[in-house]
Design a protein around this motif. Structure first.
Motif, PDB file in Angstrom:
ATOM      1  N   GLN A  85       0.803  -1.155   0.046  1.00 18.55           N
ATOM      2  CA  GLN A  85       0.035   0.158   0.018  1.00 18.55           C
ATOM      3  C   GLN A  85       0.921   1.093  -0.139  1.00 18.55           C
ATOM      4  N   ARG A  86       1.912   1.229   0.767  1.00 14.08           N
ATOM      5  CA  ARG A  86       2.711   2.391   0.762  1.00 14.08           C
ATOM      6  C   ARG A  86       3.506   2.666  -0.505  1.00 14.08           C
ATOM      7  N   LYS A 106       2.257   1.946  -3.699  1.00 13.18           N
ATOM      8  CA  LYS A 106       1.476   2.443  -4.526  1.00 13.18           C
ATOM      9  C   LYS A 106       1.102   3.974  -4.305  1.00 13.18           C
ATOM     10  N   GLN A 107       1.276   4.464  -3.054  1.00 14.77           N
ATOM     11  CA  GLN A 107       1.198   5.775  -2.690  1.00 14.77           C
ATOM     12  C   GLN A 107       2.441   6.544  -3.248  1.00 14.77           C
ATOM     13  N   GLN A 108       3.534   6.113  -3.255  1.00 11.89           N
ATOM     14  CA  GLN A 108       4.541   6.852  -3.752  1.00 11.89           C
ATOM     15  C   GLN A 108       4.619   6.860  -5.210  1.00 11.89           C
ATOM     16  N   ARG A 146       1.897   6.714  -7.352  1.00  9.74           N
ATOM     17  CA  ARG A 146       0.932   7.845  -7.836  1.00  9.74           C
ATOM     18  C   ARG A 146       1.516   9.462  -7.674  1.00  9.74           C
ATOM     19  N   ASP A 147       1.984   9.602  -6.448  1.00  8.14           N
ATOM     20  CA  ASP A 147       2.539  11.139  -6.393  1.00  8.14           C
ATOM     21  C   ASP A 147       3.728  11.584  -7.664  1.00  8.14           C
ATOM     22  N   LEU A 185      -6.403   5.418  -3.005  1.00  6.55           N
ATOM     23  CA  LEU A 185      -5.316   5.381  -1.806  1.00  6.55           C
ATOM     24  C   LEU A 185      -5.545   6.529  -0.875  1.00  6.55           C
ATOM     25  N   GLU A 224      -4.554   9.909   1.285  1.00  4.63           N
ATOM     26  CA  GLU A 224      -3.539  10.802   0.924  1.00  4.63           C
ATOM     27  C   GLU A 224      -2.137  10.700   1.879  1.00  4.63           C
ATOM     28  N   PRO A 236       0.784   9.042   4.156  1.00  5.90           N
ATOM     29  CA  PRO A 236       1.684   8.008   4.152  1.00  5.90           C
ATOM     30  C   PRO A 236       1.412   6.787   5.115  1.00  5.90           C
TER      31      PRO A 236
END
Length: 997
Positions: A279-280, A282-284, A286-287, A748, A750, A752
């Motif tokens: 999950q972490r 995928k956040q990175q 996207r940004d 996801l 916003e 972290p």
């Protein structure tokens, strides 16, 4: 095997060719080879053996001087032998190695040994072998006897006759081994002994290895179970290792269960941590995609300009090749014009008029033709001086040939006087050397007599000592016999008391049968027992044996003294010494004369050779001079012609070569100028064609002029870079938009996501799992090590038992074959085999010995144990029927030894020939001293020899005994000529009655 003919030349004492026809004696069956000592009787047998085997028995251990000392430098040395065996007739011709004079120059050169073998086919001899090695192979095939076997069964050579009878055990074994080929049994013994040592070494090595394995396994098992007490046995140590292996396997299974639990806990912690980490990530992503898309959209205008530049460069690319071709053509035109100017200046500098290419080509052809005509004359010019010197050399050689011819004429006038001087000197030396042979015999006889005279004192002392020992042995024998007789009488006298002592009341008497014994005889205090009588009898037998040995020793000592007294001729040592010194001085003078005679003979031979060569050499020198003068005249005429031709070709130049080189330079200049003209014309046409092609390419590419098209050109690397930058931008823009759309759809958070807590849980679980794995690995490895060690130890223990049993079997077999262990007679396998052969030989020998000794003597084989640990099994002794006791062969007299040796030799011959395939022996030679026999023994030996000729056999006997000359009419006499060499004469022969092949 029947020998027909022997031819001897330049061999031993025979200088001229001697022929012995043995078929001439077939009618008599027996013939005598007689002659004075040293005449060459035994040399006839040497020649037979040499023809067959390439060596002679008397030269085996010494200097092999087979060539006759009487042979001249050019005389041949050859022995030829004709014989029949197996229904086929053969001829062998053999020559030994010797030194002969060199054909060119002085000194000697070795003449190699030669051998040839022929077979009679019809009336012709057909060659079958032409080298010594091939002859040896063929002889072995057709005869089937080795040289040792041949000497033992056909050619009984001097000095070998009684060797077999009187030999020691080891000497007899060596001879039998050679005759019957039993050396392989000795090889069996060595091979078995080597196998025994190898087997024992394997047992020791395996035992040492097992001990090392037990020590290593004990270290691995330490601490698992209680250690053994005291000094455990091998089986206890092996059992302890097995128990330790079972304990280690149980501990390994417990560690495996702990490892499985730790593995499950680690898997659960890793699953939780993986989910949070995903999950972490995928956040990175996207940004990052949002930022990248904005940057790519800002560069759209720059990418459009790059795309326009790339398209123009692609349209201009076809113009590049035309531009490059036009430039190269212009450069080539400039270079061709420069070369044309250089060639023109060089041609004009050579004082030549300007001309076009065709005219220059015609000039080159004409000049090269002239040069081709001058080249041979250049070679002739180079050797003019050498030809002149050669002519002078020929004239000098002609004068030298004339001078040498004159010297030969002077030498020819001096030769008759030189020959007369040599002939007179040879006559004087021949007269002085004629007494050498007789003087040699006189010196040898006097030396033998002197040695005999000097040994008489020692032999007399030995005779007296032997007589004293005989008297003592006789007295001891008589005392022992008297003591034994006294004990026997006393025992007989006290026999009643001895019987009475054995009586028991109620039991029957062995004499009268009564069961009551009222008046028993009394056994006296000095009664003699049976053991006393036996001991006295044993002492009597020992005394008798000692007396017989002493009697034999005295007889031998007495005979030796009498023989030496006879050998000395009854003269004193001083008289013999004086005579010997005088004869030696005379012999030295005769030998000096002999050497001088040989030197003079060689000088005369050289003079004869010189006379024969003189005329031929003089004629050759005259012819050589005429030829040299003719050659010099012809060479001078040719030299004059060559000088005139060279002068014409040289012209004004210093030499023909200088004129050729000057013309060749002009040819090179003309060729270069014509080629430069043609190359300039070709370059001008190429430049025009290239300019037209460039204009057409610019027009086809759509440019206004060539400058615009050239400005749009880009290099391949630059074009590829533009295309790569455009494609990278387009690809990155499309990929970024796709990635961002996919991540935006997952919704996801916003903020972290934190993964530190789950990572710590995974680390703790992994540490616990690693400890469990390490414990399980250690326990499992120790269990596998101990189990494998226990299995290897059990297998090694079983293998050692098998190896030990095998080693014991091999040891018993090796000891048996080598005569060790329980073999009380120390008889080896080879000795056992040879003993069987010896028994058969003795049986065959006794058939003749019984007749020759009137039934008194019989040979017998004995395997009695030898003294002082010596090998036994091949002993021979003589049974004397007069005494009923066996006696050693050395105790026989000289005549008895001769008869026993003859019987044994003939028995040995029969057995050896039967082992060699049963070949028939139709020719037999005996070379032995019949002079030691008395008249009666000689008659016995003659009857035996007479029996040998039955069935067509021919027997040749070598002897100088007068009685044998009277009994054997057929004789082969060997006589010495006055010159010193020997010849053979056949007497008393009669036509052959029967012939056996």
């Amino acid at each position: 095997m029947r020998i027909h003919r022997i031819e001897i030349e330049g061999f031993g004492p025979f200088r001229a060719r001697q022929t012995v026809d043995l078929d001439a004696y077939a009618g008599d069956g027996i013939f005598l080879i007689s002659g004075r000592t040293g005449a060459g009787k035994s040399s006839i047998l040497d020649a037979i053996c040499f023809a067959l085997y390439g060596s002679a028995p008397r030269y085996e251990d010494g200097e092999k001087r087979l060539r006759s000392d009487h042979a001249g430098p050019e005389d041949p040395t050859e022995v030829a032998l004709e014989f029949t065996t197996g229904g086929r007739t053969w001829r062998i011709e053999r020559s030994p190695e010797f030194s002969r004079p060199k054909k060119r120059g002085e000194g000697l050169t070795p003449q190699k040994a030669e051998a040839r073998m022929y077979e009679r086919v019809g009336d012709e001899w057909v060659g079958r072998a032409a080298r010594p090695v091939d002859v040896a192979t063929l002889v072995d095939e057709v005869i089937g006897l080795t040289q040792q076997q041949f000497l033992q069964v056909i050619l009984l050579a001097q000095g070998r006759f009684a060797r077999f009878l009187l030999a020691k055990n080891d000497e007899r074994q060596a001879l039998l081994r050679t005759l019957f080929g039993t050396k392989r049994f000795e090889e069996y013994e060595k091979a078995l002994d080597a196998r025994r040592k190898e087997a024992e070494a394997r047992v020791a090595h395996q035992s040492q290895s097992l001990g090392a394995q037990l020590d290593q396994a004990g270290e691995a098992a330490r601490g698992l179970i209680d250690p053994l007490e005291g000094t455990p046995s091998l089986d206890e140590r092996i059992g302890w290792i097995g128990r330790a292996a079972l304990r280690s396997r149980h501990l390994a299974e417990e560690a495996d269960a702990v490892q499985q639990q730790a593995t499950k806990a680690l898997a659960a912690a890793e699953a939780v941590h993986t989910e949070r980490t995903t999950q972490r990530d995928k956040q990175q992503r996207r940004d990052t995609a949002r930022i990248t898309l904005a940057a790519l959209e800002e560069r759209a205008a720059d990418i459009a300009a790059l795309r326009a530049e790339r398209d123009a460069a692609q349209r201009a690319e076809p113009v590049r090749a035309a531009k490059d071709s036009a430039g190269k053509a212009l450069l080539a035109l400039n270079s061709a014009n420069d070369a044309l100017d250089d060639a023109r200046r060089a041609w004009e500098d050579a004082d030549q008029d300007d001309a076009d290419a065709p005219a220059l080509d015609e000039f080159v052809a004409e000049t090269q033709q002239r040069i081709g005509g001058w080249r041979p004359l250049s070679d002739i010019e180079a050797r003019l001086e050498a030809d002149a010197r050669a002519i002078e050399t020929l004239r000098t050689q002609a004068e030298d040939a004339a001078r040498r011819a004159a010297e030969l004429d002077e030498r020819a006038e001096a030769l008759p006087a030189e020959r007369k001087r040599i002939e007179q000197a040879i006559d004087r030396a021949t007269h002085a050397a004629a007494t050498r042979e007789s003087l040699t015999q006189n010196v040898a006889q006097l030396a033998d007599q002197l040695a005999a005279a000097r040994s008489l004192t020692r032999l007399a002392d030995a005779q007296r000592a032997a007589f004293d020992a005989l008297q003592k042995a006789k007295k001891h024998k008589e005392e022992a016999e008297a003591h034994h007789a006294d004990l026997q009488a006393r025992r007989f006298a006290g026999m009643a008391g001895e019987l009475a002592a054995a009586l028991v009341d109620g039991e029957a008497c062995a004499v009268c049968g009564s069961t009551s014994h009222p008046a028993r005889a009394v056994l006296g205090e000095d009664a003699v027992s049976a053991d006393d009588v036996d001991r006295a009898d044993a002492a009597r037998r020992e005394a008798v044996a000692a007396y017989e040995a002493a009697n034999t020793a005295y007889a031998e000592a007495d005979r030796a003294h009498a023989d030496r007294l006879k050998d000395s001729g009854g003269r004193s040592g001083d008289e013999l010494t004086a005579d010997l010194d005088a004869k030696r001085e005379e012999l030295e003078a005769a030998e000096t004369a002999t050497a001088e005679k040989e030197r003079l003979a060689a000088e005369r031979t050289a003079l004869d050779t010189e006379e024969q060569r003189h005329d031929a050499q003089r004629a050759a020198l005259i012819a050589e001079r005429s030829d040299l003068e003719a050659r010099a005249t012809a060479a001078a005429a040719q030299l004059d012609k060559d000088r005139a031709a060279v002068a014409e070709a040289r012209g004004s130049a210093d030499s023909v070569g200088d004129r050729i080189r000057a013309e060749q330079q002009l040819v090179a200049l003309a060729t270069a100028y014509a080629e430069a003209q043609r190359e300039a014309a070709r370059a001008e046409k190429a430049a025009i064609d290239a300019a037209e092609a460039l204009e057409l390419a610019v027009e086809d590419a759509g440019f206004g002029d060539a400058a615009e098209a050239i400005a749009a050109l880009r290099g391949a690397v630059e074009r590829a870079s533009l295309d790569t930058r455009i494609q990278e931008h387009d690809t990155a823009l499309a990929a970024t938009r796709s990635t961002l759309l996919e991540l935006e759809l997952e919704v996801l958070p916003e903020e972290p996501i934190d993964t530190d807590e789950s990572a710590e849980a995974v680390a703790a679980a992994k540490a616990a799992w690693a400890d469990a794995v390490r414990e399980h690995s250690t326990a499992g490895e120790r269990a596998r090590t101990l189990e494998a060690a226990a299995e290897r130890i059990e297998a090694a223990h079983a293998q050692i038992a098998e190896l030990a049993a095998e080693a014991e079997q091999i040891k018993r077999l090796a000891d048996t074959v080598a005569g060790r262990a329980n073999n009380s007679k120390r008889m080896k396998l080879e000795t056992f085999v040879l003993a069987a052969e010896l028994e058969e030989i003795v049986a065959a020998a006794n058939l003749r010995l019984g007749e020759m000794s009137a039934g008194r003597y019989r040979l017998q084989h004995t395997d009695a144990l030898a003294a002082r640990g010596a090998a036994s099994g091949l002993g021979l002794e003589v049974m004397d029927q007069f005494t009923g006791r066996a006696r050693p062969a050395h105790s026989l007299s000289g005549g008895e030894t001769f008869l026993a040796s003859l019987a044994l030799a003939l028995g040995l011959a029969e057995v050896v020939t039967s082992r060699a395939g049963g070949i028939r022996l139709d020719t037999l030679f005996i070379d032995e001293g019949f002079g030691s026999l008395d008249a009666e023994t000689l008659d016995t030996a003659m009857r035996t020899l007479d029996e040998l000729r039955q069935g067509g056999r021919t027997v040749g006997v070598i002897s100088h005994v007068e009685a044998m000359k009277e009994q054997i009419p057929a004789q082969l006499r060997v006589e010495q000529t006055p010159q010193g060499w020997s010849r053979v004469i056949q007497d008393g022969v009669r036509p052959e009655l029967t012939t056996t092949v």
